[in-house]
Design a protein around this motif. Structure first.
Motif, PDB file in Angstrom:
ATOM      1  N   ARG A 124      -2.502   9.679   5.751  1.00 20.70           N
ATOM      2  CA  ARG A 124      -3.323   8.986   4.773  1.00 20.70           C
ATOM      3  C   ARG A 124      -4.236   7.960   5.444  1.00 20.70           C
ATOM      4  O   ARG A 124      -5.422   7.857   5.138  1.00 20.70           O
ATOM      5  CB  ARG A 124      -2.407   8.279   3.756  1.00 20.70           C
ATOM      6  CG  ARG A 124      -3.121   7.857   2.529  1.00 20.70           C
ATOM      7  CD  ARG A 124      -2.452   8.415   1.297  1.00 20.70           C
ATOM      8  NE  ARG A 124      -3.172   7.963   0.119  1.00 20.70           N
ATOM      9  CZ  ARG A 124      -2.830   8.295  -1.118  1.00 20.70           C
ATOM     10  NH1 ARG A 124      -1.816   9.084  -1.329  1.00 20.70           N
ATOM     11  NH2 ARG A 124      -3.523   7.859  -2.133  1.00 20.70           N
ATOM     12  N   TYR A 153      -6.999   7.938  -6.275  1.00 24.39           N
ATOM     13  CA  TYR A 153      -7.377   6.582  -5.929  1.00 24.39           C
ATOM     14  C   TYR A 153      -8.781   6.585  -5.366  1.00 24.39           C
ATOM     15  O   TYR A 153      -9.313   7.607  -4.960  1.00 24.39           O
ATOM     16  CB  TYR A 153      -6.415   5.964  -4.923  1.00 24.39           C
ATOM     17  CG  TYR A 153      -6.561   6.504  -3.537  1.00 24.39           C
ATOM     18  CD1 TYR A 153      -6.089   7.778  -3.226  1.00 24.39           C
ATOM     19  CD2 TYR A 153      -7.178   5.765  -2.546  1.00 24.39           C
ATOM     20  CE1 TYR A 153      -6.226   8.289  -1.955  1.00 24.39           C
ATOM     21  CE2 TYR A 153      -7.320   6.275  -1.271  1.00 24.39           C
ATOM     22  CZ  TYR A 153      -6.846   7.532  -0.978  1.00 24.39           C
ATOM     23  OH  TYR A 153      -6.986   8.029   0.276  1.00 24.39           O
ATOM     24  N   ASP A 159      -8.222   8.109   5.410  1.00 24.93           N
ATOM     25  CA  ASP A 159      -8.977   6.986   4.858  1.00 24.93           C
ATOM     26  C   ASP A 159     -10.046   6.516   5.829  1.00 24.93           C
ATOM     27  O   ASP A 159     -11.143   6.146   5.432  1.00 24.93           O
ATOM     28  CB  ASP A 159      -8.043   5.802   4.550  1.00 24.93           C
ATOM     29  CG  ASP A 159      -7.539   5.850   3.119  1.00 24.93           C
ATOM     30  OD1 ASP A 159      -8.006   6.738   2.372  1.00 24.93           O
ATOM     31  OD2 ASP A 159      -6.690   5.020   2.762  1.00 24.93           O
ATOM     32  N   THR A 206       0.823  -1.200   0.000  1.00 23.40           N
ATOM     33  CA  THR A 206       0.000   0.000   0.000  1.00 23.40           C
ATOM     34  C   THR A 206       0.864   1.258   0.000  1.00 23.40           C
ATOM     35  O   THR A 206       0.516   2.253  -0.633  1.00 23.40           O
ATOM     36  CB  THR A 206      -0.960  -0.021   1.200  1.00 23.40           C
ATOM     37  OG1 THR A 206      -1.708  -1.232   1.121  1.00 23.40           O
ATOM     38  CG2 THR A 206      -1.914   1.135   1.182  1.00 23.40           C
ATOM     39  N   ASN A 258       0.435   3.997  -2.836  1.00 18.83           N
ATOM     40  CA  ASN A 258       0.185   5.419  -2.589  1.00 18.83           C
ATOM     41  C   ASN A 258       1.220   6.308  -3.263  1.00 18.83           C
ATOM     42  O   ASN A 258       0.946   7.456  -3.573  1.00 18.83           O
ATOM     43  CB  ASN A 258       0.180   5.708  -1.083  1.00 18.83           C
ATOM     44  CG  ASN A 258      -1.092   5.200  -0.426  1.00 18.83           C
ATOM     45  OD1 ASN A 258      -2.098   4.985  -1.089  1.00 18.83           O
ATOM     46  ND2 ASN A 258      -1.036   5.005   0.877  1.00 18.83           N
TER      47      ASN A 258
END
Lengths: 665, 77
Positions: free
Chosen positions: A501, A25, A505, A15, A19
């Motif tokens: 992030r 995304y 998320d 991941t 990223n």
């Protein structure tokens, strides 16, 4: 459009790489049959789409999230496979790589965490590796963005259509196995019109007892394989394949290994682990870490910022909006909808963003540092007593943030029964959406013991969850589980961008909810409290919400709830738990918490207030959670069961607390 | 409670009996590159027959005590 599938063992930094090579995304749900999350993004300035798939140990899945990868290979045609590996543990990472290379698609292997490898005094000759494995190899250290640019360029310069099929890796399996593979794939090619590389891969996976491929063979009636199943299994081909792969890897790595000169090997991980996983201190440390997390979210950082937001919203913003609406001559009806409905309701919920962000940031830090695996280990012995394992603890902890993400995190649990139990008890974990209403009530009734009362509610939730788990263990006859293998990754110093992030998320769902379902709920309750059977009403006592509340009053009186406003609010709370507090704001026509607190004083005794909090903790899960239970268990029955059982439990608990409490106080 | 003390800590075992485990556990161990004959050393025991942290093939993993005992075969005394 070229598609790249990102695959690899768990915890190899997939991941992180994802990223860094993509700019946009999005989460996408709904996979064939099961709902699982995959993540897709575009490589910067290109048409290439990258799909981030859950980490897997092999193509033969044990857990539900692991089956996503193999299903992806079967149903979606990935043009390129990007296999991210942990360079420090290349031996076992290559076991998966071989399976992917046998698939025959153009493949790039990223040796990630290359710095950890160098620190251990070893390095691999990239050319030798590349030659033996027959694919491109890049070295990266994604956490520091080393090598990521080269990796991206490599992908951009790979014209997927020019690489011919037949470049699949072919290992030198024992003669019998080789013959079986050849015979089966020849028939698959001629009778089923399969591409040679795919046919060979399907045959190998079938022989290797891959559950998904075996089902695939039955579904597509692949006779050449089905007829031979008994022979393959009797000959123990699975083991032969494993041994061949292992010796191929040993041979490859031996020929590619270069020993580096002296290295300063600072073993940070083992030093930290001496304390963190201490047999006796481990559990207290675990509790302290979570206590610290909650203090940070609800006492030290989250709540103070929240209070200021609230003051701003219920003071200047409300007044200003009201004045503005008057000045442009808006109807009183519309003014009331905007000021008493939307600003009070949605705004009231938005003030809890600081707490939620802080809590999610803490969870992200724990995830990124590598602590979560240790937490699973430390709590395993206790969880074993209720028929679960330590891995179930993490979904439950995540459930404190949001039950939906908690239930989804339960996918990593191996046994279906344990996963079902974890799913069913998750809603009892007090999610952040329930906090607004707790905050209001403790401020009104227990001003001196706010943290203690909230903590007691949280622990009550945990206690009910554990009791129910024990109950389910007996009912479902769960045997002592054995699949409990937890990898202990090396600790990382958490990186700010990764934390940010992760936090975003997790919490963006909350912000989005404010704009959608909470907004809708607020408008609904506003309409219900301003309209009655006779149309628009000025006296709220004649409104629909009053009618509904009053009808249900006799049912709620035994648990201490004697105001129809509270009942109406609880009702709308099923949409989303945050709506309970925003409904209260609307029903009492106020956007200030102080005014609301004063109004509560006349309606509840402290015991009734506590009983109400317990009811809020345990009663029917919100829509989103009910939906997730349905999709994760694949059955409406379990979702309905969850709704009914939690209502009964909530009613019983509140009843006991109110009745016994009334006698005592 | 049986005392698992110094005589086991930091000692290496030749891992065995993987095929006697349930298929899922065996499969997961195989995927981690662990096979009969791998060297396994004990890093830590948790009390009350809780999980055991072992180091195999340069990686640390936690396994259940029951699994650990089986993998040690007769070497655990």
């Amino acid at each position: 459009m070229t598609t790249v599938a990102l695959m690899g063992n768990p915890n190899t930094g997939k991941t992180t790489i994802f990223n860094q090579i993509t700019d946009t995304y999005a989460y996408v749900g709904n996979w064939t049959g099961v709902t699982v999350e995959k993540k897709m993004g575009n490589i910067k300035h290109s048409e290439i789409v990258v799909t981030d798939l859950p980490g897997i140990y092999s193509l033969n899945p044990i857990t539900k999230d692991e089956s996503v990868a193999i299903n992806y290979l079967l149903t979606d045609d990935a043009d390129i496979i990007l296999n991210v590996t942990n360079a420090g543990q290349l031996k076992r990472n290559l076991l998966l790589s071989i399976e992917l290379l046998e698939f025959g698609r153009p493949t790039v292997i990223a040796l990630n965490m290359i710095d950890d490898l160098k620190r251990s005094g070893i390095y691999y000759d990239i050319n030798t590796l590349s030659e033996k494995l027959g694919c491109h190899i890049e070295t990266t250290n994604a956490r520091n963005k080393d090598g990521v640019k080269e990796l991206r360029d490599e992908l951009l310069n790979m014209p997927a259509d020019e690489l011919p099929d037949g470049s699949a890796l072919e290992l030198n399996y024992p003669f019998m196995v080789k013959q079986a593979i050849r015979q089966a794939s020849e028939k698959l090619i001629s009778a089923y019109d399969m591409k040679p590389a795919f046919a060979r891969w399907v045959a190998i996976q079938y022989i290797n007892k891959n559950k998904i491929i075996r089902k695939y063979a039955v579904k597509n009636d692949l006779k050449p394989l089905l007829e031979q199943q008994g022979y393959y299994d009797a000959q123990n081909f699975e083991n032969k394949i494993f041994n061949t792969r292992l010796s191929f890897i040993d041979e490859t790595l031996t020929s590619a290994t270069k020993n580096l000169e002296s290295t300063k090997n600072v073993e940070m991980t083992s030093k930290i682990d001496k304390i963190i996983t201490h047999p006796l201190l481990g559990l207290p440390i675990f509790i302290l870490i979570f206590l610290f997390m909650f203090k940070l979210s609800f006492d030290w950082i989250g709540t103070p910022i929240s209070d200021q937001l609230d003051a701003l919203l219920s003071g200047p913003i409300s007044t200003y909006a009201d004045k503005l609406l008057i000045s442009i001559g808006a109807m009183p009806f519309l003014r009331s909808l905007i000021v008493d409905g939307v600003i009070a309701g949605v705004g009231g919920v938005l003030t809890f963003i600081p707490q939620i962000f802080t809590l999610f940031a803490c969870i992200s830090i724990l995830e990124d540092s590598g602590y979560m695996a240790r937490a699973a280990l430390v709590t395993d012995r206790i969880m074993q007593m209720i028929g679960l394992n330590g891995k179930a603890f993490i979904p439950l902890i995540i459930g404190f943030g949001c039950n939906v993400t908690g239930i989804m995190a339960a996918r990593t649990i191996e046994q279906p029964k344990e996963r079902l139990i974890t799913t069913l008890i998750s809603p009892f974990m007090s999610c952040s959406a329930r906090l607004p209403i707790y905050s209001l009530f403790v401020a009104a009734f227990f001003p001196k013991n706010q943290a203690l009362i909230v903590l007691s509610i949280y622990f009550l939730g945990i206690a009910v969850a554990l009791l129910m788990a024990k109950f389910y263990q007996v009912i479902f006859k769960v045997k002592d589980s054995t699949v409990f293998i937890v990898e202990l990754p090396k600790y990382h110093i958490p990186r700010l961008d990764i934390i940010w992030r992760g936090t975003w998320d997790k919490s963006k769902g909350f912000v989005k909810k404010a704009g959608t379902i909470i907004f809708a709920g607020t408008v609904l309750i506003w309409l219900m409290s301003n309209f009655g059977p006779a149309g628009f009403v000025t006296d709220i006592d004649n409104s629909f919400s009053a009618l509904l509340g009053k009808v249900l009053l006799p049912m709620f009186a035994p648990i201490g709830i004697t105001s129809w406003e509270a009942i109406s609010a609880l009702f709308t709370g099923i949409m989303a738990k945050e709506v309970i507090s925003s409904s209260m704001m609307v029903l009492f026509h106020t956007s200030s918490q102080t005014a609301l607190i004063a109004a509560f004083g006349q309606m509840f005794t402290p015991v009734a207030a506590y009983s109400m909090l317990v009811f809020v903790l345990l009663y029917v899960p919100c829509f989103a959670t009910i939906g997730t239970i349905k999709s994760e268990t694949g059955s409406t029955k379990w979702a309905a069961y969850s709704v009914v059982s939690s209502f009964v439990i909530a009613y019983a608990m509140s009843f006991i607390i109110f009745q016994v409490g009334s006698l005592l106080f | 409670m049986q005392l698992m003390s110094d005589n086991v800590m930091n000692k290496s075992f030749d891992l065995c009996n993987i095929e006697q485990l349930d298929t899922q556990t065996a499969q997961r161990l195989h995927s981690l590159g662990i096979h009969d004959g791998s060297l396994m050393s004990v890093v830590r025991f948790f009390p009350m027959h809780g999980p055991v942290i072992v180091e195999i093939e340069q990686q640390q993993i936690g396994i259940r005590y029951k699994v650990f005992k089986l993998l040690c075969g007769g070497q655990l005394q």
